[in-house]
Design a protein around this motif. Structure first.
Motif, short mmCIF file in Angstrom:
data_model
loop_
_atom_site.label_atom_id
_atom_site.label_comp_id
_atom_site.label_asym_id
_atom_site.label_seq_id
_atom_site.Cartn_x
_atom_site.Cartn_y
_atom_site.Cartn_z
N LEU A 12 -6.91 -2.14 -0.94
CA LEU A 12 -6.95 -1.97 -2.39
C LEU A 12 -5.57 -1.64 -2.95
O LEU A 12 -5.15 -2.20 -3.96
N VAL A 13 -4.88 -0.72 -2.29
CA VAL A 13 -3.55 -0.32 -2.75
C VAL A 13 -2.57 -1.49 -2.63
O VAL A 13 -1.78 -1.74 -3.54
N SER A 57 -1.96 7.74 -4.45
CA SER A 57 -1.70 8.96 -3.68
C SER A 57 -2.51 10.14 -4.22
O SER A 57 -3.04 10.94 -3.44
N LEU A 58 -2.63 10.25 -5.55
CA LEU A 58 -3.41 11.34 -6.13
C LEU A 58 -4.89 11.21 -5.80
O LEU A 58 -5.54 12.19 -5.43
N ALA A 92 0.38 6.00 0.74
CA ALA A 92 0.49 5.17 -0.47
C ALA A 92 1.75 4.31 -0.43
O ALA A 92 1.72 3.13 -0.79
N VAL A 93 2.87 4.89 0.02
CA VAL A 93 4.12 4.13 0.11
C VAL A 93 3.99 2.97 1.10
O VAL A 93 4.40 1.84 0.82
N LEU A 130 4.22 -0.93 0.04
CA LEU A 130 5.27 -1.80 0.56
C LEU A 130 4.68 -3.10 1.13
O LEU A 130 5.29 -4.17 1.00
N ILE A 131 3.52 -3.00 1.76
CA ILE A 131 2.85 -4.21 2.25
C ILE A 131 2.51 -5.12 1.07
O ILE A 131 2.70 -6.34 1.13
N GLY A 132 2.04 -4.53 -0.03
CA GLY A 132 1.73 -5.32 -1.21
C GLY A 132 2.97 -5.94 -1.84
O GLY A 132 2.94 -7.10 -2.27
N ILE A 133 4.05 -5.18 -1.89
CA ILE A 133 5.30 -5.72 -2.44
C ILE A 133 5.80 -6.88 -1.59
O ILE A 133 6.28 -7.89 -2.12
#
Length: 209
Positions: free
Chosen positions: A44-45, A69-70, A162-163, A167-170
């Protein structure tokens, strides 16, 4: 007429409307995924990061990071609190039983050993290892970590998680011009990453000739 018919529904919806719907939806799904560990929150992220990467609005990627992250932190905190209540209860709780059901004895013993040796560092790394979060959380519960200590260790864990998936999404978004192609690539990559630990365990446990 042909050009107008080729416009996709997603391109008609303004970015502001997409964000107004997307961020709360991402928050709720990641929060629910932290409480009920069957939702692929990493995918999802990554997918949300792909969409944000292709948007022109400033701070879109930052909003995905903060939202994910929250939500992960609050979901983990709620699940840990429910687990602590189950430990204190004479009859336990369905939440504690759900945590135990997803932490096999061998992995729990491994998590307990690492937690005793390395402390908070294991909690941070557990969110980066597919299916590693629940055994370490149960180990923290059985070690009777107070809520404050767990939260202090889990906060950087959720940030790192979250990072990583953002990064995988980017990466997926940068490889393709169309957002949907990047989403497919990001989901495929997260599923491969999630499957690796299971494959490694099967290889290790298989009898050698």
């Amino acid at each position: 007429m042909l050009a107008a018919s080729a416009v996709t529904p997603a391109s008609v919806v303004p970015e502001s409307t997409q964000q107004a719907i997307g961020y709360p939806t991402l928050f709720l799904l990641v929060l629910l995924g932290a409480l009920v560990p069957v939702i692929p929150t990493g995918a999802l992220v990554s997918s949300a990061a792909v969409v944000a990467f292709h948007q022109t609005a400033p701070f879109s990627l930052a909003m995905v990071f903060v939202t994910a992250s929250l939500a992960a932190f609050l979901g983990d905190a709620a699940l840990y609190w429910l687990g602590r209540r189950g430990l204190k209860s004479k009859n336990g709780s369905r939440w504690l039983e759900a945590i135990r059901a997803r932490a096999p004895e061998d992995r729990l013993a491994q998590a307990q050993g690492k937690l005793a040796a390395h402390g908070v560092a294991v909690l941070v790394l557990s969110r980066l290892v597919p299916a590693g979060r629940i055994p370490v959380m149960l180990a923290c519960l059985l070690a009777k970590w107070p809520m404050r200590r767990f939260a202090r260790g889990n906060f950087p864990a959720c940030l790192a998680w979250a990072v990583t998936y953002q990064l995988i999404g980017i990466l997926g978004g940068s490889l393709f011009d169309e957002p949907w192609e990047g989403v497919v690539a990001a989901i495929a990559l997260t599923l491969v990453i999630s499957a690796v630990p299971g494959v490694v365990r099967r290889v290790r446990s298989s009898p050698r000739s």
